[in-house]
Design a protein around this motif. Structure first.
Motif, PDB file in Angstrom:
ATOM      1  N   LEU A 186      -0.341  32.206 -13.671  1.00 38.44           N
ATOM      2  CA  LEU A 186      -1.710  31.447 -13.305  1.00 38.44           C
ATOM      3  C   LEU A 186      -1.429  29.880 -13.449  1.00 38.44           C
ATOM      4  N   ILE A 187      -0.540  29.295 -14.508  1.00 44.70           N
ATOM      5  CA  ILE A 187      -0.397  28.045 -14.577  1.00 44.70           C
ATOM      6  C   ILE A 187       0.424  27.552 -13.251  1.00 44.70           C
ATOM      7  N   ALA A 188       1.304  28.509 -12.967  1.00 42.95           N
ATOM      8  CA  ALA A 188       2.081  28.071 -11.679  1.00 42.95           C
ATOM      9  C   ALA A 188       1.101  28.054 -10.441  1.00 42.95           C
ATOM     10  N   LEU A 189       0.087  28.921 -10.357  1.00 45.75           N
ATOM     11  CA  LEU A 189      -0.541  28.788  -9.478  1.00 45.75           C
ATOM     12  C   LEU A 189      -1.592  27.514  -9.466  1.00 45.75           C
ATOM     13  N   LEU A 190      -2.019  27.422 -10.500  1.00 47.40           N
ATOM     14  CA  LEU A 190      -2.760  25.953 -10.712  1.00 47.40           C
ATOM     15  C   LEU A 190      -2.069  24.888 -10.277  1.00 47.40           C
ATOM     16  N   VAL A 191      -0.843  24.712 -10.923  1.00 43.18           N
ATOM     17  CA  VAL A 191      -0.087  23.475 -10.627  1.00 43.18           C
ATOM     18  C   VAL A 191       0.207  23.416  -9.108  1.00 43.18           C
ATOM     19  N   ALA A 192       0.578  24.608  -8.513  1.00 43.20           N
ATOM     20  CA  ALA A 192       0.696  24.548  -7.023  1.00 43.20           C
ATOM     21  C   ALA A 192      -0.307  24.266  -6.241  1.00 43.20           C
ATOM     22  N   LEU A 193      -1.606  24.685  -6.654  1.00 44.84           N
ATOM     23  CA  LEU A 193      -2.837  24.203  -6.099  1.00 44.84           C
ATOM     24  C   LEU A 193      -3.356  22.903  -6.167  1.00 44.84           C
ATOM     25  N   LEU A 194      -3.075  22.128  -7.426  1.00 44.62           N
ATOM     26  CA  LEU A 194      -3.384  20.968  -7.505  1.00 44.62           C
ATOM     27  C   LEU A 194      -2.787  20.019  -6.710  1.00 44.62           C
ATOM     28  N   PRO A 195      -3.544  19.026  -6.277  1.00 46.52           N
ATOM     29  CA  PRO A 195      -2.915  17.878  -5.441  1.00 46.52           C
ATOM     30  C   PRO A 195      -1.747  17.125  -6.053  1.00 46.52           C
ATOM     31  N   THR A 196      -0.856  17.544  -6.425  1.00 45.19           N
ATOM     32  CA  THR A 196       0.437  17.102  -7.152  1.00 45.19           C
ATOM     33  C   THR A 196       0.997  16.101  -6.206  1.00 45.19           C
ATOM     34  N   THR A 197       1.428  16.368  -4.990  1.00 40.07           N
ATOM     35  CA  THR A 197       2.010  15.464  -4.184  1.00 40.07           C
ATOM     36  C   THR A 197       1.205  14.234  -4.025  1.00 40.07           C
ATOM     37  N   ILE A 198       0.065  14.065  -3.467  1.00 37.30           N
ATOM     38  CA  ILE A 198      -0.440  12.852  -3.493  1.00 37.30           C
ATOM     39  C   ILE A 198      -1.062  12.180  -4.921  1.00 37.30           C
ATOM     40  N   GLY A 199      -1.170  13.053  -6.039  1.00 36.95           N
ATOM     41  CA  GLY A 199      -1.457  12.547  -7.111  1.00 36.95           C
ATOM     42  C   GLY A 199      -0.124  12.000  -7.697  1.00 36.95           C
ATOM     43  N   GLY A 200       0.893  12.400  -7.333  1.00 37.34           N
ATOM     44  CA  GLY A 200       2.133  11.837  -8.064  1.00 37.34           C
ATOM     45  C   GLY A 200       2.416  10.574  -7.214  1.00 37.34           C
ATOM     46  N   LEU A 201       2.490  10.461  -6.086  1.00 34.07           N
ATOM     47  CA  LEU A 201       2.772   9.412  -5.223  1.00 34.07           C
ATOM     48  C   LEU A 201       1.759   8.291  -4.909  1.00 34.07           C
ATOM     49  N   LEU A 202       0.417   8.392  -5.330  1.00 27.52           N
ATOM     50  CA  LEU A 202      -0.633   7.546  -5.277  1.00 27.52           C
ATOM     51  C   LEU A 202      -0.220   6.030  -5.769  1.00 27.52           C
ATOM     52  N   PRO A 203       0.257   6.107  -7.065  1.00 26.75           N
ATOM     53  CA  PRO A 203       0.441   4.794  -7.755  1.00 26.75           C
ATOM     54  C   PRO A 203       1.363   4.161  -6.791  1.00 26.75           C
TER      55      PRO A 203
END
Lengths: 160, 703, 550
Positions: free
Chosen positions: B248-265
């Motif tokens: 479930l955590i894997a699914l959550l992390v996968a769904l979260l907008p990590t790519t843009i969230g990580g690259l925004l700054p």
């Protein structure tokens, strides 16, 4: 606070009362009056009359426990539980049983079924519903055309 | 050896930084998305390390938890790394600038004597003398002397720049020859350089409106996904599925907008960086963003669109005179005019092999200086200076009407004035002319893009000089690009309507403001803004300052006055006005990069569902097999490959976020369709391929 | 049973089905063109047909209500007026339901407190989730003065909110209108006339209209049959027109008195669709023809997807009415759910899993075309969010209607999108953890029973009102929980969306060309994809666990 009361609560209360009277009372009463005056048949539930006596509503299914009649759908099979109609296929599949029980020839029954289907088509502007057979109407028709066959079942015979 | 001088990309501080940023407190404040991922890491790690937490929601495969945990923390680290990387790039620029700002000894002038003081003790108004080879201690203006100044460290311009009285100079630049006295104009720590350093250092970088809005949107999405995953646990449990918390955590992390969230700054820092690399100092992030929105650019004709140096291209005599006449008069009027225009008139006359017969008078004449009241210049000579020698010579030459006229005047003892200036200015003093003819001829010059100057000998107008400006190299191409992007260009010029129109047509300018006064600029900015346009403009003069301040994007020239630099929200160190076009492009790219990566990030989720949902449900419900479109090796490999994909996408996209999405000037519709295809559709398809490929590799290793 | 399944599998779309579909489309779109123009005039106070007469009647109302028709409200004042009016009306309905035993017209025992609260919340929020059987538990007075009245109030409130919302994008700093004026005008000059004539038509087609609550008839075989009856036609018309959906009978529109024939079925579908489809037309008149039509097309695409899902698998015949057949039932139900009316002309249990996925899609999106007024509001929020992303993609600060979209708008819009899944999923979890779901659906949770729970809260949150559970959910937990979900699902988005409008109305407008046209094929495509992706990403797992696994 006073302004809030007079600006918000007072018009809100008034508008609610006004709408209760207009939409909750006047409107349904007006429709009732008009309906009862010019469309009393529909207004009172489309009651079917045989020999001067009401035998049910054409829109509401009723039980037929004699095998001489077309049977409506099992009440829990339909959406309303009071589906007054059956499919042509269902009506035709019942013909042999009824013919056996009454002695009415199968093709005469088939004709009645077709007539009822045609009548229902007219009701639905020919194209706005699939074909169906109204069970009460066709059974009333049977009782009308074969009074002697249904003498026992239809107690309203002769109209006491 | 070069590695030592060149800032290495992978410096130690950057690594330290990226690790420090893993601090949950920092992430909670900076990047809620990454904070959530890290929380997931701790949870999965705990499940992996603590035995038998729950029989219901955990399985026996410990290694799987440890692997998942590692991938999660690496995901977070990739994000902090990208931020640190772009910061380190910024730092490289800052460090090189800071080197210039070192404390130096300055020779302050106290009552005419030089006193050595440390540069930080200087205050505004102090005067210092700087000798060849010395560093200018702080921003200022030249008070006295002339010198070449090496500004290469600031602007990259390798040729030393000539500075004379009243020219601005920058602290940190080096005097190449001679010595100059400089009046300090900025306070300690508030010089241009300090400003620049302060801005580039990302800590002070305020988020722009769009960035805030995007962050909110991403947080909203994150909360939705947290709700979805949180409730799935329960529903799955009640429906009889074996719900594994780590999946479930894997699914959550996968769904979260990590790519843009990580690259925004990183994207934000990169924007300022890239401008800095172009030698543009941004004073607020808002400026860059507004640049992307610019739909009206107000451009000065001179210096931006044209070279700004008008040259004489023709002499046009009045009916009564010949070309020889006007050329002679023009020559005389320009003899002491050392401006570019003046020189070009002499050159044109020389080209035509015309030399006035009254050279002696000219050489001994008194120059009439140009002033803003009279708006003409020329030469004046009195007949007294007449020499017999000269008379003889002149007589031997063929007489032109101008020569005779001058002779006539001299003989009548009337002082001779030969003046050139704008038509209106000359008409004020010279009345003997067929005015309709003058006007018509002036108009003809204007129609061809020239500027007419009238030349008069005393009260007689002899003819016109046609001056013409030339378009800057490449300006047409640049403006064509601007045009395609849907930006309206407005050219401001003091020229008359006709001249302006010709230039505008040549350069592909949409609108012109001819015969403009300095205040018109401000009016136009306000007017356009009221219509709802986002206005960009450039300026260098003090009278540009109000307009620069009012404009959404104000780019001041470094060579301009301090007032202009202060008012603008960015300053171009190279003083190249056409750079505003680059600023606009960069602003657009910045927004587009955010939009593209956001779209990509969200589009990725589709494939991720198809990877993890079957892994989650298939064991208990064979019907879910339909969802397993990728035919992944096993539930474990499906989860791991999705997480790995999710993590590696971040470093893969770092170059894109630093460099920005490719921007081509074209209709927005076209840009949109293209970006949607690449980042939207591509974002849907790419993870299917990527996850499948990683799964394949994993299945090989796992065997 | 087996035989009929075979029959159904082999069933193709017949010419009757096509005629029905065309009649519905032409009828609803044709009327939407007329009413769309009319609604546009109402929004900007332009002259309507019969303006003088209508104006005179309205002025009479304003005088009694005590409002100045020219007084304008800010979004907060507007929302406050809406809330208070709704609360007072709900209080009235609750009182009627609790004490109907002492009120006139065939009194019946008063409802329990939780059921009365649920019903009042349900009707005031335009949901009409029914945990009671109207024909058995309500008096004629409750149905009439309670429910018919409330159906007008709820519909008018939703439409009024949309009026205010749309004005936010047209007007500048002028306020969003006056709630009482809008409310009065909507009821008196829009809902009441249409309802009245529709009621007469339904009456003509066979819906009864009487103040009697039952009739007793002899049957053909000499038995006796008691038939429940009442002012059905008057309720039915506003029920369908106003996205209400609460049936006079427990069986809702499946009951032959509510929906007697194929014609009434088609007419009721048109009634449900007409106002939701009128809004994009009104929008076209007010904010640009292409824009309005593009929104209309997007709504129809969404609706088309629902319908295609519904038709992809045969439904029935169990649970369906013979006179409607599979197509008539599917079209009615998809239309009903799409417009958040929630009326049902068949039992939901009779519908195929794909049809149910279609229902969920409609309730998740709430804007294809959605309920009267609020559907349009929701679609505009989708548009704003789409433009936000589009703006970023082309390197422009996102704008809507030439006004910049700022962080506050995105925040409010994000809340609108967050509320819905939260209101569906969290209470569903509670229903399981507190064993209340198991109590009425059995210890063993199956995809089918999970679907019913998910559906109940989806329906409540979307203010839809269709449900599987019906009277089975008349327990304290289900009554209270769904009531609060309905209330939050109604007023929180309306409040947030009015706040968006309130902030837009203060914003500067540009006269410049928009970077990306908010009309045309490209925009329709992007908007449709955006609506679909946002919805799918949020709800996909639950559809997989529920109807997909049924």
């Amino acid at each position: 606070m006073r302004t809030l009361k007079s600006k918000v609560f007072s018009p809100a209360i008034r508008i609610v009362i006004l709408m209760i009277v207009t939409t909750g009372i006047a409107y349904p009463l007006l429709v009732t009056t008009i309906g009862q005056t010019i469309m009393p048949y529909q207004s009172n539930g489309s009651q079917v009359v045989l020999n001067g006596k009401v035998v049910g509503s054409e829109l509401i299914a009723q039980n037929f426990n004699s095998p001489k009649f077309f049977q409506p759908r099992n009440s829990t099979d339909s959406g309303s539980g009071v589906d007054p109609d059956i499919t042509p296929a269902s009506a035709i599949s019942q013909i042999p049983t009824i013919s056996n029980a009454t002695g009415i020839p199968a093709n005469a029954l088939k004709t009645l079924v077709d007539l009822d289907i045609a009548r229902n088509r007219e009701t639905n502007a020919l194209v706005l519903a699939p074909d169906y057979v109204n069970v009460l109407n066709i059974n009333v028709e049977l009782a009308k055309q074969y009074p002697e066959v249904y003498a026992q079942e239809v107690s309203v015979q002769g109209g006491t | 050896m070069t590695t030592k001088t060149k800032q290495s990309i992978f410096d130690k501080r950057m690594f330290e930084d990226s690790v420090t940023k893993l601090n949950p407190l920092y992430l909670a404040k900076k990047s809620p998305v990454m904070f959530t991922v890290e929380a997931g890491f701790f949870l999965v790690l705990a499940i992996g390390l603590l035995p038998n937490m729950s029989l219901e929601f955990v399985n026996e495969n410990r290694a799987f938890y440890i692997e998942s945990a590692i991938i999660l923390i690496v995901t977070v680290w990739f994000a902090t790394f990208s931020e640190s990387l772009s910061e380190s790039q910024a730092r490289a620029k800052v460090d090189s600038l800071k080197n210039l700002e070192k404390e130096v000894l300055a020779k302050k002038l106290v009552e005419g004597k030089e006193v050595s003081v440390v540069s930080s003790s200087l205050i505004v108004g102090d005067r210092v003398r700087v000798y060849a080879g010395e560093i200018i201690p702080r921003d200022g203006i030249v008070h006295e002397g002339k010198a070449f100044v090496d500004e290469s460290m600031m602007t990259g311009e390798s040729n030393p720049v000539f500075k004379e009285k009243d020219n601005p100079v920058l602290g940190g630049t080096k005097v190449a020859n001679d010595s100059i006295v400089i009046e300090i104009t900025s306070e300690a720590g508030k010089s241009f350089l300090d400003e620049m350093v302060g801005l580039i250092e990302s800590a002070k970088r305020p988020k722009t409106k769009n960035e805030i809005a995007l962050t909110i949107l991403l947080s909203g999405l994150s909360i939705i996904f947290i709700t979805v995953i949180g409730t799935m646990l329960f529903f799955g449990y009640y429906l009889g599925y074996h719900m594994d918390i780590s999946v479930l955590i894997a699914l959550l992390v996968a769904l979260l907008p990590t790519t843009i969230g990580g690259l925004l700054p990183a994207i934000g820092v990169a924007g300022i960086n890239r401008l800095a690399r172009d030698n543009i100092v941004v004073k607020s992030g808002k400026g860059i963003e507004a640049a992307g929105d610019c739909d009206v650019l107000i451009l000065d004709k001179t210096g931006t669109i044209t070279e700004g140096a008008r040259r004489a291209i023709a002499f046009v005599p009045m009916e009564k005179f010949t070309e020889q006449d006007i050329a002679e008069a023009a020559y005389a009027s320009s003899f002491s005019d050392h401006t570019h225009e003046g020189t070009s008139i002499i050159e044109l006359a020389n080209e035509k092999k015309i030399e006035p017969s009254f050279m002696m008078e000219i050489m001994t004449g008194k120059p009439v200086e140009f002033s803003s009241e009279t708006r003409f210049s020329g030469i004046e000579f009195s007949p007294k200076k007449k020499l017999p020698m000269q008379e003889q010579t002149s007589k031997s030459l063929p007489r032109t009407r101008v020569s005779s006229k001058i002779e006539e005047l001299e003989e009548s003892n009337i002082p001779v004035k030969i003046l050139k200036g704008s038509i209106d200015a000359i008409l004020q003093i010279a009345t003997k002319v067929n005015e309709p003819e003058l006007r018509w001829k002036a108009q003809e010059i204007s129609k061809n893009g020239g500027t007419p100057l009238a030349v008069a000998v005393n009260d007689v107008i002899i003819g016109l000089i046609s001056l013409k400006d030339t378009l800057k190299k490449d300006i047409r191409t640049k403006l064509d690009e601007v045009h395609v992007s849907g930006i309206t260009t407005v050219m401001i010029t003091g020229d008359n309507q006709l001249t302006a129109q010709v230039i505008a047509k040549e350069a592909n300018i949409d609108q012109i403001m001819a015969e403009a006064k300095p205040t018109d600029k401000l009016n136009r900015v306000v007017e356009e803004q009221q219509k709802g346009h986002v206005v960009g403009m450039i300026g260098d003069g003090t009278n540009d300052a109000p307009a620069l301040a009012k404009a959404d994007v104000g780019l001041a020239m470094n060579r301009g006055t301090a007032a202009a630099r202060e008012a603008a929200n960015m300053v171009d160190l190279d003083s190249d006005p056409s750079k505003i076009l680059r600023v606009v492009k960069l602003g657009k790219q910045l927004l587009m990069t955010r939009g593209a990566i956001t779209t990509f990030s969200i589009a990725n989720d589709i494939a991720k569902y198809f990877a993890i949902l079957p892994a989650m449900f298939m064991k208990d419900d064979p019907k879910m097999e339909i969802l397993n479109v990728m035919q992944l090796h096993s539930p474990e490999s499906a989860v791991l490959s999705t997480l790995i994909f999710n993590a590696v996408v971040i470093p893969i996209l770092i170059p894109l976020s630093l460099k920005g999405v490719k921007y081509k000037p074209e209709l927005p519709d076209k840009t949109f369709i293209k970006n949607m295809m690449v980042y939207g559709l591509g974002g849907v398809i790419f993870p299917f391929a990527g996850i499948k490929a990683i799964d394949f590799l994993l299945s090989v290793f796992m065997r | 049973m087996y035989e009929s399944c075979i029959l159904n599998k082999g069933r193709k779309v017949t010419h009757v089905d096509i005629v029905i579909l065309l009649t519905v489309l032409v009828g609803s779109l044709g009327l939407a063109v007329i009413f769309g123009r009319y609604i546009a005039r109402m929004i900007v106070y332009e002259k309507r047909p019969l303006e003088k007469t209508l104006g005179r009647v309205e002025n009479g109302f304003y005088k009694i209500i005590g409002v100045d028709r020219y007084e304008q409200m800010t979004w907060k004042q507007y929302f406050l007026a809406l809330m208070i009016t709704n609360i007072i009306a709900a209080g009235f309905l609750m009182t009627v339901l609790l004490y109907q035993n002492s009120l006139p017209l065939s009194p019946k025992p008063g409802l329990s407190l939780d059921l009365a609260f649920n019903t009042a919340a349900s009707f005031v929020t335009n949901t009409n989730l029914q945990h009671y059987a109207g024909d058995q538990q309500l008096s004629i007075f409750s149905q009439m003065a309670g429910l018919i009245f409330m159906m007008f109030v709820a519909t008018a409130s939703g439409i009024a909110a949309a009026f205010a919302f749309i004005r936010g994008f047209i007007r500048k700093e002028f306020g969003l209108g006056n709630f009482y004026v809008d409310f009065t005008r909507i009821i008196i000059t829009l809902l009441l006339p249409i309802s009245f004539f529709s009621a007469l038509l339904l009456l003509f087609l066979g819906s009864p209209q009487t103040l009697d609550s039952t009739i007793t008839v002899g049957t053909l075989q000499g038995g006796s049959q008691t038939i429940t009856i009442g002012p059905v036609a008057a309720l039915e018309s506003i029920k369908e027109l106003g996205s209400n959906g609460g049936g006079f009978f427990g069986a809702n529109s499946a009951h032959p008195f509510e929906n007697p024939t194929g014609i009434s079925n088609v007419f009721e579908i048109i009634l449900m669709l007409v106002i939701p489809l009128s809004f994009p037309i009104a929008y076209a008149h007010l904010l640009g023809r292409g824009r309005g039509i593009s929104i209309l097309v997007t709504m129809l695409i969404g609706f088309g997807v629902m319908l295609a899902l519904g038709l992809s698998e045969p439904s029935g015949p169990a649970g369906l009415e013979t006179r409607f057949g599979s197509f008539g039932s599917t079209l009615f139900l998809e239309s009903s759910v799409a417009t958040n009316t929630g009326a049902a002309n068949a039992a939901l249990t009779g519908m195929s899993p794909n049809a149910v996925i279609g229902f969920f899609l409609g309730m998740f999106v709430q804007a294809i075309p959605g309920a009267d007024g609020t559907g349009m509001m929701m679609m505009i929020v989708f548009v704003v969010l789409t433009l936000f992303l589009v703006g970023l993609m082309v390197g422009k600060t996102p704008e809507f209607m030439s006004m910049k979209i700022n962080p506050k708008d995105v925040k409010l819009a994000a809340f609108v999108f967050l509320i819905h899944p939260a209101l569906i999923l969290i209470p569903s979890v509670l229903a399981y953890t507190t064993e209340n779901a198991q109590a009425i659906l059995g210890e063993q949770t199956t995809p089918a029973t999970f679907t019913q729970v998910l559906y109940e809260y989806s329906s409540a949150s979307a203010n839809n009102g269709s449900d599987y559970l019906g009277t089975a959910a008349n327990t304290s937990f289900w009554n209270w929980s769904t009531a609060w979900v309905m209330i939050l699902g109604r007023y929180a988005p309306i409040g947030l969306m009015l706040a968006i409008a309130g902030s837009f109305t203060l914003r500067d407008r540009k006269e410049v060309v928009e970077p990306i046209k908010t009309s045309g094929f490209l925009f329709v495509g992007v908007l449709s994809v955006m609506v679909f992706v946002l919805t799918a990403l949020t709800f996909f797992p639950f559809l997989a666990m529920g109807p997909f696994s049924m």
